[in-house]
Design a protein around this motif. Sequence first.
Motif, PDB file in Angstrom:
ATOM      1  N   PHE A 163      -3.837  18.734  18.221  1.00  0.00           N
ATOM      2  CA  PHE A 163      -4.938  19.403  17.525  1.00  0.00           C
ATOM      3  C   PHE A 163      -4.957  19.106  16.028  1.00  0.00           C
ATOM      4  CE2 PHE A 163      -4.946  22.945  20.923  1.00  0.00           C
ATOM      5  CZ  PHE A 163      -5.999  22.357  21.604  1.00  0.00           C
ATOM      6  N   GLY A 164      -3.802  19.199  15.368  1.00  0.00           N
ATOM      7  CA  GLY A 164      -3.758  18.982  13.925  1.00  0.00           C
ATOM      8  C   GLY A 164      -4.201  17.585  13.536  1.00  0.00           C
ATOM      9  N   THR A 165      -3.752  16.602  14.299  1.00  0.00           N
ATOM     10  CA  THR A 165      -4.129  15.213  14.032  1.00  0.00           C
ATOM     11  C   THR A 165      -5.641  15.027  14.184  1.00  0.00           C
ATOM     12  OG1 THR A 165      -1.969  14.452  14.809  1.00  0.00           O
ATOM     13  CG2 THR A 165      -3.756  12.819  14.766  1.00  0.00           C
ATOM     14  N   LEU A 166      -6.184  15.574  15.265  1.00  0.00           N
ATOM     15  CA  LEU A 166      -7.623  15.443  15.497  1.00  0.00           C
ATOM     16  C   LEU A 166      -8.429  16.230  14.469  1.00  0.00           C
ATOM     17  CD1 LEU A 166      -7.754  15.551  19.381  1.00  0.00           C
ATOM     18  CD2 LEU A 166      -7.937  13.554  17.892  1.00  0.00           C
ATOM     19  N   ASP A 167      -7.923  17.392  14.055  1.00  0.00           N
ATOM     20  CA  ASP A 167      -8.587  18.173  13.009  1.00  0.00           C
ATOM     21  C   ASP A 167      -8.716  17.351  11.730  1.00  0.00           C
ATOM     22  OD1 ASP A 167      -9.499  20.563  11.501  1.00  0.00           O
ATOM     23  OD2 ASP A 167      -7.483  20.505  10.643  1.00  0.00           O
ATOM     24  N   GLU A 168      -7.629  16.727  11.318  1.00  0.00           N
ATOM     25  CA  GLU A 168      -7.654  15.909  10.105  1.00  0.00           C
ATOM     26  C   GLU A 168      -8.615  14.736  10.257  1.00  0.00           C
ATOM     27  OE1 GLU A 168      -3.060  16.601   8.594  1.00  0.00           O
ATOM     28  OE2 GLU A 168      -3.439  15.167  10.200  1.00  0.00           O
ATOM     29  N   HIS A 185       0.830  -1.199   0.000  1.00  0.00           N
ATOM     30  CA  HIS A 185       0.000   0.000   0.000  1.00  0.00           C
ATOM     31  C   HIS A 185       0.869   1.256   0.000  1.00  0.00           C
ATOM     32  CE1 HIS A 185      -3.255  -2.708   0.758  1.00  0.00           C
ATOM     33  NE2 HIS A 185      -2.798  -3.035   1.949  1.00  0.00           N
ATOM     34  N   ARG A 186       0.375   2.291  -0.642  1.00  0.00           N
ATOM     35  CA  ARG A 186       1.051   3.588  -0.640  1.00  0.00           C
ATOM     36  C   ARG A 186       0.659   4.345   0.619  1.00  0.00           C
ATOM     37  NH1 ARG A 186       3.106   7.554  -4.249  1.00  0.00           N
ATOM     38  NH2 ARG A 186       2.895   6.078  -5.957  1.00  0.00           N
ATOM     39  N   LEU A 187       1.628   5.031   1.212  1.00  0.00           N
ATOM     40  CA  LEU A 187       1.394   5.905   2.360  1.00  0.00           C
ATOM     41  C   LEU A 187       1.283   7.337   1.861  1.00  0.00           C
ATOM     42  CD1 LEU A 187       1.480   6.851   5.379  1.00  0.00           C
ATOM     43  CD2 LEU A 187       3.987   6.746   5.190  1.00  0.00           C
ATOM     44  N   VAL A 188       0.246   8.045   2.301  1.00  0.00           N
ATOM     45  CA  VAL A 188       0.182   9.490   2.121  1.00  0.00           C
ATOM     46  C   VAL A 188       0.061  10.094   3.513  1.00  0.00           C
ATOM     47  CG1 VAL A 188      -2.336   9.561   1.746  1.00  0.00           C
ATOM     48  CG2 VAL A 188      -0.925  11.424   0.923  1.00  0.00           C
ATOM     49  N   TYR A 189       0.831  11.146   3.754  1.00  0.00           N
ATOM     50  CA  TYR A 189       0.842  11.735   5.097  1.00  0.00           C
ATOM     51  C   TYR A 189       1.229  13.204   4.963  1.00  0.00           C
ATOM     52  CZ  TYR A 189       5.887  12.133   5.499  1.00  0.00           C
ATOM     53  OH  TYR A 189       7.191  12.523   5.331  1.00  0.00           O
ATOM     54  N   GLY A 190       1.392  13.885   6.080  1.00  0.00           N
ATOM     55  CA  GLY A 190       1.584  15.327   6.091  1.00  0.00           C
ATOM     56  C   GLY A 190       2.900  15.866   5.594  1.00  0.00           C
ATOM     57  N   THR A 225       2.148  22.024   3.535  1.00  0.00           N
ATOM     58  CA  THR A 225       1.807  23.398   3.166  1.00  0.00           C
ATOM     59  C   THR A 225       3.070  24.182   2.825  1.00  0.00           C
ATOM     60  OG1 THR A 225       1.979  24.241   5.421  1.00  0.00           O
ATOM     61  CG2 THR A 225      -0.183  23.407   4.719  1.00  0.00           C
ATOM     62  N   GLU A 226       2.889  25.264   2.067  1.00  0.00           N
ATOM     63  CA  GLU A 226       4.013  26.136   1.740  1.00  0.00           C
ATOM     64  C   GLU A 226       4.696  26.638   3.003  1.00  0.00           C
ATOM     65  OE1 GLU A 226       2.428  29.279  -0.695  1.00  0.00           O
ATOM     66  OE2 GLU A 226       2.218  27.965  -2.453  1.00  0.00           O
ATOM     67  N   GLN A 227       3.893  27.039   4.002  1.00  0.00           N
ATOM     68  CA  GLN A 227       4.439  27.575   5.241  1.00  0.00           C
ATOM     69  C   GLN A 227       5.345  26.559   5.929  1.00  0.00           C
ATOM     70  OE1 GLN A 227       1.693  27.770   8.463  1.00  0.00           O
ATOM     71  NE2 GLN A 227       2.902  29.235   9.634  1.00  0.00           N
ATOM     72  N   LEU A 228       4.866  25.309   6.060  1.00  0.00           N
ATOM     73  CA  LEU A 228       5.669  24.296   6.739  1.00  0.00           C
ATOM     74  C   LEU A 228       6.886  23.900   5.913  1.00  0.00           C
ATOM     75  CD1 LEU A 228       2.844  22.075   8.246  1.00  0.00           C
ATOM     76  CD2 LEU A 228       4.301  23.725   9.432  1.00  0.00           C
ATOM     77  N   PHE A 229       6.742  23.861   4.610  1.00  0.00           N
ATOM     78  CA  PHE A 229       7.883  23.543   3.747  1.00  0.00           C
ATOM     79  C   PHE A 229       8.963  24.610   3.899  1.00  0.00           C
ATOM     80  CE2 PHE A 229      10.203  23.519  -0.283  1.00  0.00           C
ATOM     81  CZ  PHE A 229      10.560  22.169  -0.355  1.00  0.00           C
ATOM     82  N   ASP A 230       8.526  25.887   3.941  1.00  0.00           N
ATOM     83  CA  ASP A 230       9.478  26.996   4.089  1.00  0.00           C
ATOM     84  C   ASP A 230      10.178  26.973   5.445  1.00  0.00           C
ATOM     85  OD1 ASP A 230       8.857  27.848   1.546  1.00  0.00           O
ATOM     86  OD2 ASP A 230       7.501  29.447   2.197  1.00  0.00           O
ATOM     87  N   LEU A 231       9.553  26.365   6.456  1.00  0.00           N
ATOM     88  CA  LEU A 231      10.183  26.225   7.765  1.00  0.00           C
ATOM     89  C   LEU A 231      11.146  25.037   7.810  1.00  0.00           C
ATOM     90  CD1 LEU A 231       7.112  26.938  10.083  1.00  0.00           C
ATOM     91  CD2 LEU A 231       9.099  28.415   9.704  1.00  0.00           C
ATOM     92  N   GLU A 232      11.311  24.376   6.667  1.00  0.00           N
ATOM     93  CA  GLU A 232      12.259  23.280   6.491  1.00  0.00           C
ATOM     94  C   GLU A 232      11.922  22.039   7.300  1.00  0.00           C
ATOM     95  OE1 GLU A 232      16.205  24.817   7.036  1.00  0.00           O
ATOM     96  OE2 GLU A 232      16.062  26.067   5.251  1.00  0.00           O
ATOM     97  N   VAL A 233      10.608  21.768   7.436  1.00  0.00           N
ATOM     98  CA  VAL A 233      10.236  20.508   8.080  1.00  0.00           C
ATOM     99  C   VAL A 233       9.805  19.466   7.046  1.00  0.00           C
ATOM    100  CG1 VAL A 233       9.612  21.591  10.272  1.00  0.00           C
ATOM    101  CG2 VAL A 233       7.849  21.199   8.548  1.00  0.00           C
ATOM    102  N   MET A 271      -3.639  24.746   4.767  1.00  0.00           N
ATOM    103  CA  MET A 271      -4.093  23.508   5.412  1.00  0.00           C
ATOM    104  C   MET A 271      -5.362  22.955   4.780  1.00  0.00           C
ATOM    105  SD  MET A 271      -1.872  22.676   7.660  1.00  0.00           S
ATOM    106  CE  MET A 271      -2.638  21.563   8.824  1.00  0.00           C
ATOM    107  N   HIS A 272      -6.257  23.830   4.343  1.00  0.00           N
ATOM    108  CA  HIS A 272      -7.493  23.355   3.715  1.00  0.00           C
ATOM    109  C   HIS A 272      -7.179  22.578   2.440  1.00  0.00           C
ATOM    110  CE1 HIS A 272      -9.876  25.608   6.546  1.00  0.00           C
ATOM    111  NE2 HIS A 272      -9.201  26.712   6.260  1.00  0.00           N
ATOM    112  N   ALA A 273      -6.311  23.126   1.615  1.00  0.00           N
ATOM    113  CA  ALA A 273      -5.925  22.449   0.369  1.00  0.00           C
ATOM    114  C   ALA A 273      -5.175  21.155   0.673  1.00  0.00           C
ATOM    115  CB  ALA A 273      -5.078  23.381  -0.490  1.00  0.00           C
ATOM    116  N   ARG A 274      -4.343  21.190   1.697  1.00  0.00           N
ATOM    117  CA  ARG A 274      -3.586  19.997   2.082  1.00  0.00           C
ATOM    118  C   ARG A 274      -4.536  18.867   2.476  1.00  0.00           C
ATOM    119  NH1 ARG A 274      -0.133  19.711   7.664  1.00  0.00           N
ATOM    120  NH2 ARG A 274       1.370  18.118   7.109  1.00  0.00           N
ATOM    121  N   LYS A 275      -5.499  19.164   3.342  1.00  0.00           N
ATOM    122  CA  LYS A 275      -6.434  18.124   3.791  1.00  0.00           C
ATOM    123  C   LYS A 275      -7.294  17.609   2.645  1.00  0.00           C
ATOM    124  CE  LYS A 275      -8.074  20.620   7.162  1.00  0.00           C
ATOM    125  NZ  LYS A 275      -8.905  21.040   8.303  1.00  0.00           N
ATOM    126  N   ALA A 276      -7.732  18.502   1.771  1.00  0.00           N
ATOM    127  CA  ALA A 276      -8.545  18.076   0.633  1.00  0.00           C
ATOM    128  C   ALA A 276      -7.751  17.164  -0.297  1.00  0.00           C
ATOM    129  CB  ALA A 276      -9.062  19.293  -0.125  1.00  0.00           C
TER     130      ALA A 276
END
Length: 194
Positions: A108-113, A34-39, A65-73, A87-92
């Motif tokens: 919070f983020g995990t529960l939001d998703e 199976h393929r994994l998709v994650y954050g 997200t662009e913001q998290l990518f720019d923070l180098e995570v 985040m909306h586009a990411r979750k969709a």
Amino acid sequence: MSTVAVFCGSSSGNDPGFGEAARSVGAHLARAGHRLVYGGGHVGLMGIVADAAIDAGGDVTGVITEQLFDLEVGHRGLTDLEVEIDMHARKARMAAMSDGVIVLPGGFGTLDEAFEILTWNQLGIVSVPVVFLDVHDYFAALFEFVGRAIDSGFMKPDHGALPQRTAEPADAVARAVGGAPAITPKWVDRRTTS
């Protein structure tokens, strides 16, 4: 090949069992084909589950997200890494790619998703299994809440079956690709007559 989304913490938590569970889920997904998709992060449980799937020869897609990518995570060693505007586009995007969901411990983020996908199931927008891997009863209070919501009349009893629960990583993977519970969508019985 099924694609399974894993929602989990960007931290590792303070119990080594959380990391062990993430590692096991990643390896089980890859070994089962199976393929994994994650954050898309390389930190916390997110990094652990991705690295385990990669180490076991699996395909891994990160959606960040662009913001998290720019923070180098962002994880630089994935099969694919997609960068979304927010985040909306990411979750969709993750929802559109996924045949099932596994929820590992997180905040919070995990529960939001997780709750967004559960709500979409409840409304009949999607029909995907959502499986909580309950490491050391991390989600016990959450499932008590679901029972209270049913008992208090805020949730249909069959909707209480939408969040599935297991303590075994292999079982979580099997359930995530096994189909969602059959339910009556939330608004079907709400028609008014005149």
